[in-house]
Design an enzyme around this catalytic site. Structure first.
Site, PDB file in Angstrom:
ATOM      1  N   TYR A  20      -9.587  -0.539   3.457  1.00  0.00           N
ATOM      2  CA  TYR A  20      -8.981  -0.467   4.688  1.00  0.00           C
ATOM      3  C   TYR A  20      -8.715   0.798   5.280  1.00  0.00           C
ATOM      4  CZ  TYR A  20      -8.231  -5.184   6.975  1.00  0.00           C
ATOM      5  OH  TYR A  20      -8.176  -6.227   7.502  1.00  0.00           O
ATOM      6  N   ASP A  41       0.764  -1.163  -0.048  1.00  0.00           N
ATOM      7  CA  ASP A  41      -0.058   0.077  -0.150  1.00  0.00           C
ATOM      8  C   ASP A  41       0.728   1.278  -0.002  1.00  0.00           C
ATOM      9  OD1 ASP A  41      -2.798  -1.057  -0.107  1.00  0.00           O
ATOM     10  OD2 ASP A  41      -2.601  -1.485   2.121  1.00  0.00           O
TER      11      ASP A  41
END
Lengths: 720, 720
Positions: free
Chosen positions: A450, A362
Site C-alpha cells: 500500500y 502501520d
C-alpha cells in the site's frame, strides 16, 4: 556547438556525474546494511529513476538550530556509542535499537525558547531490545548520562526494525518443509518474494515471543509480485531467535494468479497499446520562485504561516509550533503545538486462517517514516518542490539518510480563495475573485503493497487541511475462480474478484491524527456546537421549525468522545476561553470532518481492542507527554490495554487545560477491478479551520492575479 | 523601440481597442434592457475589470451542430416573433417570457444521432406569463407551430425574470410610507439598495398573487451594502401589478451597521495595512497548449472523455452525453446522459417576521444560469481557461449574451493519480508515480449576496467529481449589540455576532443534482452494497467479527430513498445488469458521498415541504422527461405538492430501467467572524466513480512527467 554552449554542456555533464556519484556513495554508506538477499538478483532488471535537479543536502555537518530539530548524524553517532558502551549492552549477546529519536524538551521550555536563546540540553529517547528484553532509555547527549525509563507492565513490542523485517523474510528458507512447499507449488526459489506481516494479538499463541508472519509471492515475470500470492501459506517466525515457529500450509490446491497484466511500471506498458489520449504537459510555474522558505533545515515560512517541520521514523512527519501572523495586528499567534499521524489501523475482513490476523497498525508496527520512500520529483511532487531528507538510525544505531522523503510545495490548481460578483439584480459592476494558493507538506509511505500519501495543506486563510491519499497495490487473495459465474451464491469471497484467480479482500483504513492544539496559548477548551431542531410555539411564526446552535463545553474526556452523526450534527471547536475577539467571541479553531468511515467491528474482537482508538472519530485528552501514540507505545502484539481508548476512560478534566485533539479519518475499501494492478488514488481529508480566531476574513488583503505578474513560457523542446 | 517591436505594440494596442469596443458595444446591445434605476448612479465609482485576452465569441451567426445545442440568437428571435404574434399574446395587455429553452428531442432520438446525421426538428419550450396566467408552450421552430402544454393544476409561479426582480426593487419607492421610513432611519434615498426576496409559501397570505418581499440596505460608503441592512423592514410587492401589498416595519429601533471595514474590493484595501506576506505569482502553464478541445461550441473532448456542454438559464450548466473511450478497447462508452444542478434550497434559521420566509430555492426562483456572472480571467479561472457564453432570452424574448459564463480548464495542483514505491522490506528499486491532471468545467453564480462555485471535474481515470464552493457575502441581520457580553443568556440571536451590530444568521444549503446515469446504455439498476458486521461462529476464527458486503438491487423508488449513515454504511452503485466485465462483475458507476449535511427541519414545516427533495440524500427515479427539477417546475410560492419527494412516493419500478439518480450535497453554516465582510470559499463535493466499469486501472498507460516536456518560463516583468 558554440564554445559557450559546449562549456555549459560539459559542466552539466560533470555536475550530473558528481551528483550521482554523491548519491550512490552516500546511499551505500548510509543505508542500513541490508542483508544481500534473494530480491537483489532482480534489481538489475528494474528501473531506478534518480531524482532530478534536486540539490542533495549534506547531513554530516548538520547543526541543531531549534529545540525540536531532530537528531543529527553526529548526535545519532553519539547515542550509538553511548548506549553500546553502556553496561546493559556490553554484557549482552544481542541488541538492536528500535527507535532513536529526539527526546523533545518540556513543552513550556520549547514555547519559551526564542531564536538566539541557547538550546535546551539535547536528549535522545531510545527504545532498544537487549537479549530479548525491551528497554526505554533517555540519553543525555552532552553528559552521556543514560537514564532508564520505567514504562510499566504493558504488552507489546517496539516497532520492527528494517533488519527485523529483512531477516524475517529470509528465515522461512531455513525450513526444508517451506522450501519443499514452494517447489511443489511450482515456484522457483529465485522468484520468491516474502513479506513480514504483523501478527496482531489473538491470545496465547502470540504470547512471550516476538513474532511475525511471513507470506510469500512469486515474482516470476512481474515486478508486481503482490498479485501473485502463494495462497494459504503462512510462516510464523520468531524475530528474536530468527527461527521458524510454525508453518501453516492450506492453499496447495489454489493456483498462483498469472503474471500477465500485473506490471504497472511505465517500461512495462510499452506493448500494451492503451488507447489513452495524451495530455499535454502542464506545470505549476513560479517565475519569481516559490514564496516559502525553509530556514535552517526545518523552519518553514509561507504566507502568514510558520512552523517547524521534521521527518520522524515513526510518525513520518511531525509539524510543530504552528503559528500564524495575524494580518490585522502582526502578532504571531499559536495555533498548534504539534501535529502528526499517530496510528494507522488496517483490518482486513476475512476471518480465515491466512487472513484473520491482517489487522495492521502501520505506524507503530512498521514505522511511517522509515517506510516513507524518496519522492519522485515531477510526479510525486510538482516541479518547484523543496525536498527534505530523513536522517534515521538503523538497528545498529548507525545513521542513514532517507533522501527526498518530504516535499514542500506551493499549489494552485485553479481554485478560488474567495469571490463575489454583483448580479443583474443590483446592477453594480463588481467582480472580485482571488486565486487560492496553498502550501503542501507531503510524504508518500509505502508499507509493502500500500501507498499512503499524507498531505498537510496550509491555506492563506488560516485553514489547515489534512489529506490522506491511498494508492499502491491491494493485498489480494488467490482463488480458484476465473469468473464470478463460477462462485456459488453461498460462498463467501470476502471481497471482489478483480482479475482471474485474484480476490481483492475488503478492508478498512483508519488513520488517527494527534493534534496538540494551542489556540493562542496552551489552555484551551473543547466545545460542541450542536445544531438541533426547535419547534416554534403556536403563533410564533409561519415556520414550525428552525435549527438552533447550543454550545456545550466538554468538562472531562468522556464528554469529548465523539461519534459523528449526520442527523445530530455539531461543530467541534477548540477555543481559548481566556481570549475573546473584539466583539466577544472566544477565539478558536474547529475540527471539520469530511467524508469518513467508522469501524463496525465487534468491540470485543481482539483486533478492535487493539484498534480501540477508532471507537470514536474524535477524542480529546489532557496533554500528557507519554500519550502520543494512539495505539500505545509498543504496538506489535499489544493487547490493547494501553491506548487512546483506555486513556480517555480515565475521564480526566479537559476544560481550560492544555488539550490534545485526536481525529480519525476512515475508509471502507471494497475493491473493484479498477484497483488492479495498481489503484488510482482515493483521498479523504479533514480540516482545522479558524472560527472567530480572526476578527475578520484574513485574506481580504490578498491581491488578485494580474497578467503582468504571470510567467512567459515556452516548451523546453522548442528551445532546443 | 525597434521597428518590429513598435509594429507589434501598435497591433496589440489596436487589437485591445477593437476588443473593448466589441465587448461594450455588444453588451449595450444585448444586455436585457435594464431599468435605469437608483443603483446606476453608483456605478461610476466602482470598478469593472474587463476580461483579458479572451477572444470574444460572435453569436449572431451561431449555428446548430448537435441535437442538444442550446437555442441560438436567430432561434430565440424566431421564438419571440412566433409567440408574440400568437393570438394569446396579441390579445393580451401584458406578457413576459420566463423561460425559453431548447425542448430537447426525445432521448432515444438523441442517442441514435451521429455527427453528419440531419438534426431532429428544433423546438423551444416556453414558459410565459400572459395577463397574469402562466402558460407552457412548445414552439416548433421550422413550422412556427405553437402547442400549449397542460402541466396540470400545480401551485407555484415560474422563475422570476430579471425584469421582475429589477422592477420589484423599485416598487417600494412608490409608497410614501416606505420613503418616509427610509428617511426616518437616516438613509438617503440615493444610497438605497433593495433586494427581491422570494416569499416561499406559508399559507393563505401568499395565495393567488405573484409576490416577492423586498428588503433594503444602505450602500452609503460601501459597495458591500449587504452588511448594512435596514432591519425589520419588509415590503411585499405584487410582481404582476407592480404594487406594494404590505409593509412590515418592525426594526425602527435597530441601528444600521456601520460601513467601516465592510468593503472587500481590492481598491478599498489600499489603506488597510494588512500584514499579509506576499505570495509570488504561480500559474499553471501549458507550453503546448491545453489538451482539450471544444468543438462547434459545445462538444468537449479531453483525455478519454467527451461530452456536450451548454449554458442554461435555470440549471447554470447542463452536461450531456457523457462518454468515455475505453482505453482497452477504444470503444466510446456511455456514462451519463445528462447531469445538472436541479435545485438549491437555502433555509435560514430565524423564525421572526423579517426572516422566517428566507428559504430560497435559488435555481427555480432566481435561475442559476441567469445569475451566473462573467468569470474573472486569472482569478475565477486559471490562465489557459476557455470561456463559453450563455445566450439567454430577456423577459421580452430578446436574446442577450452572458459573456464568459462557463470556463473550462485543465487543472494540476500537484496531486498524484497513482503511485507505488517498493519499500526497504522488498528492496526492489521501483518508484512509479503519475501526476493527476483533471478537466474542470466551472460556473460562479451570484444569487445576490451569495456566490456558488459549481465545478464538474473530470479525471482521466473515469471519475467525475462534482464540487460546490460557497463564497460571497452572508445575509446578515442588524442587532443592537456591539459585543456578545451585552447579550443575555436567554436571548436568541439565531446566529453569530460577526461584527458590531451584525449577526450572521445560521442557515443551510442543499444543492440537489440531477444525474441521468446511462452506464453502457440506458437500462440500469441501482444497487446498495451494504457493509455489515458478521460475527464469526465459535472456533471459526480468532477474530470474532468482520465486515461483509451484501448487494441489494432496488426494485422500486422507495428502496432507493437513502439516508446516509456512518454506522450503517453502503456503497451506491448504478450498474448495467445486462453487461458484465470479462470476469463477470456487472459494469457500474458508484455515487461517492463526501462531507455533507442533512436537513433537520420539521417535515411538516411549510419550508421543508417545499424542500422535501432534501428529505433523503439519494433518490432514484425512473427517467421521466417532466421530472427534471427537484423542487418542481414552478418553484416560486409552490406548496411542495409536486416535487422529487412526491414523485418518488409513487414507488415506480426502477430495476433494469432508464433511471435518474438524485444526490443532495448539504452544508450547515454557522457563521463566524472570518466570514465578514466576504467569506473564504467553503467547498464540498461528491463523486461518480467507475466501479468494475473498466477491466482494470484505466490510467495505467499514462506516462509520467519528464523534465524535457515541461516549460521554460520567465517572469513577464523580466522580459520587458
Amino acid at each position: 556547438m558554440e564554445g559557450r554552449k559546449f562549456l555549459s554542456f560539459i559542466s552539466i555533464l560533470l555536475a550530473t556525474f558528481l551528483f550521482f556519484f554523491f548519491i550512490f556513495s552516500r546511499n551505500s554508506n548510509l543505508l542500513p546494511s541490508s542483508t544481500n538477499h534473494h530480491f537483489v538478483n532482480k534489481v538489475a532488471e528494474l528501473e531506478l529513476q534518480p531524482p532530478r535537479k534536486i540539490t542533495p543536502h549534506v547531513h554530516v555537518s548538520d547543526m541543531v538550530h531549534h529545540p525540536l530539530d531532530p537528531l543529527t548524524i553526529p548526535e545519532l553517532n553519539r547515542v550509538r556509542s553511548t548506549v553500546t558502551s553502556h553496561a546493559l549492552f556490553n554484557a549482552a549477546n544481542s541488541h538492536a535499537l528500535h527507535s532513536v529519536a529526539l527526546e523533545e524538551p518540556p513543552k513550556e521550555r520549547v514555547m519559551r525558547w526564542k531564536e538566539g536563546d541557547p538550546l535546551p540540553p539535547r536528549k535522545a529517547s531510545v527504545i532498544a531490545r537487549v537479549d530479548g528484553v525491551t528497554h526505554v532509555m533517555i540519553v543525555e547527549l552532552d553528559s552521556g548520562r543514560v537514564e532508564k525509563v520505567d514504562v510499566g507492565q504493558v504488552s507489546g513490542y517496539p516497532t520492527m526494525t528494517i533488519e527485523d523485517m529483512n531477516t524475517a523474510t529470509l528465515t522461512p528458507l531455513k525450513s526444508k518443509e517451506f522450501n519443499q512447499t514452494i517447489v511443489d507449488r511450482g515456484v522457483d526459489l529465485k522468484d520468491l518474494a516474502c513479506l513480514p506481516i504483523s501478527t496482531g494479538w489473538y491470545g496465547k499463541k502470540e504470547e512471550k515471543k516476538r513474532l511475525v508472519k511471513v507470506q510469500c509471492y512469486s515474482m516470476e515475470k512481474t515486478a508486481n509480485f503482490y498479485m501473485r500470492p502463494i495462497e494459504g501459506l503462512t510462516v510464523v517466525v520468531d524475530m528474536d531467535t530468527n527461527q521458524v515457529v510454525e508453518i501453516s500450509d492450506n492453499g496447495r490446491d489454489l493456483p498462483i494468479p498469472k503474471a500477465a497484466n500485473t506490471d504497472y511500471r511505465f517500461s512495462a506498458q510499452k506493448n500494451q497499446h492503451h488507447k489513452i489520449k495524451p495530455i499535454n504537459p502542464i506545470s505549476m510555474e513560479q517565475p519569481k520562485g516559490p514564496s516559502f522558505t525553509v530556514e535552517k533545515g526545518h523552519m518553514v515560512k509561507w504566507a502568514n504561516w510558520e512552523f517547524h517541520l521534521k521527518a520522524d521514523p515513526r510518525a513520518g512527519v511531525i509539524i510543530s509550533r504552528v503559528m500564524f501572523q495575524d494580518p490585522d495586528t502582526g502578532e504571531l499567534r499559536n495555533v498548534m503545538y504539534k501535529g502528526m499521524a499517530s496510528e494507522l489501523f488496517v483490518p482486513y475482513m476475512d476471518p480465515s486462517d491466512a487472513w484473520y490476523f491482517k489487522t495492521y497498525m502501520d505506524i507503530g508496527e512498521y514505522g511511517f517514516g522509515s517506510q516513507a520512500m524518496s519522492l519522485d520529483p515531477l510526479n510525486d511532487c510538482p516541479r518547484n518542490a523543496y525536498y527534505i531528507d530523513g536522517v534515521f538510525p538503523a538497528a545498529d544505531g548507525r545513521p542513514y539518510v532517507q533522501t527526498n522523503m518530504i516535499c514542500v510545495f506551493e499549489s494552485y490548481g485553479g481554485d478560488i480563495g474567495w469571490r463575489h460578483s454583483e448580479c443583474p439584480i443590483t446592477n453594480l459592476k463588481v467582480r472580485e475573485a482571488r486565486p487560492k494558493v496553498t502550501l503542501v507538506v507531503r510524504i508518500a509511505v509505502s508499507v509493502a503493497n500500500y501507498d499512503y500519501i499524507v498531505d498537510w495543506e496550509f491555506q492563506a486563510d488560516g485553514l489547515i487541511n489534512i489529506k490522506v491519499g491511498l494508492s499502491g497495490i491491494l493485498m489480494v487473495k488467490a482463488t480458484p475462480y476465473l469468473n464470478t459465474n463460477q462462485v456459488s451464491s453461498e460462498e463467501e469471497l470476502y471481497g471482489t474478484l478483480m482479475s482471474e484467480n485474484v480476490v481483492g479482500v475488503i478492508h478498512d483504513h483508519y488513520i488517527t491524527f494527534y493534534l496538540d492544539m494551542d489556540v493562542d496559548g496552551s489552555d484551551n477548551s473543547f466545545v460542541k456546537l450542536n445544531l438541533q431542531r426547535q419547534q416554534t410555539s403556536p403563533d410564533e411564526s409561519p415556520r414550525t421549525s428552525y435549527l438552533k446552535a447550543t454550545r456545550t463545553v466538554a468538562k472531562t474526556e468522556k464528554d469529548a468522545q465523539i461519534k459523528l452523526k449526520l442527523y445530530d450534527p455539531s461543530e467541534f471547536h477548540v477555543i481559548n476561553p481566556n481570549k475573546k475577539t473584539r466583539i466577544g467571541n472566544p477565539v478558536g479553531y474547529k475540527v471539520v470532518p469530511a467524508g469518513t468511515a467508522a469501524s463496525l467491528l465487534d468491540l470485543n474482537d481482539p483486533a478492535q481492542k487493539r484498534g480501540a482508538f477508532t471507537n470514536n472519530q474524535i477524542w480529546v485528552t489532557p496533554y500528557n507527554r507519554s500519550e502520543e501514540w494512539a495505539g500505545g507505545l509498543f504496538v506489535c502484539q499489544s493487547h490493547g490495554e494501553d491506548n487512546l481508548a483506555t486513556w480517555s476512560e480515565r475521564d480526566r478534566a479537559i476544560e481550560n487545560k492544555d488539550i490534545v485533539v485526536w481525529y480519525t479519518l476512515g475508509f471502507h475499501h471494497i475493491p473493484c477491478q479498477e484497483d488492479f494492478p495498481v489503484m488510482p488514488t482515493v483521498s479523504s481529508s479533514f480540516s482545522l479551520k479558524p472560527v472567530n480566531f480572526f476578527e475578520r476574513n484574513p485574506i481580504l488583503g490578498i491581491p488578485p492575479n494580474f497578467e503582468k505578474d504571470l510567467p512567459v513560457c515556452q516548451s523546453t523542446s522548442s528551445t532546443s
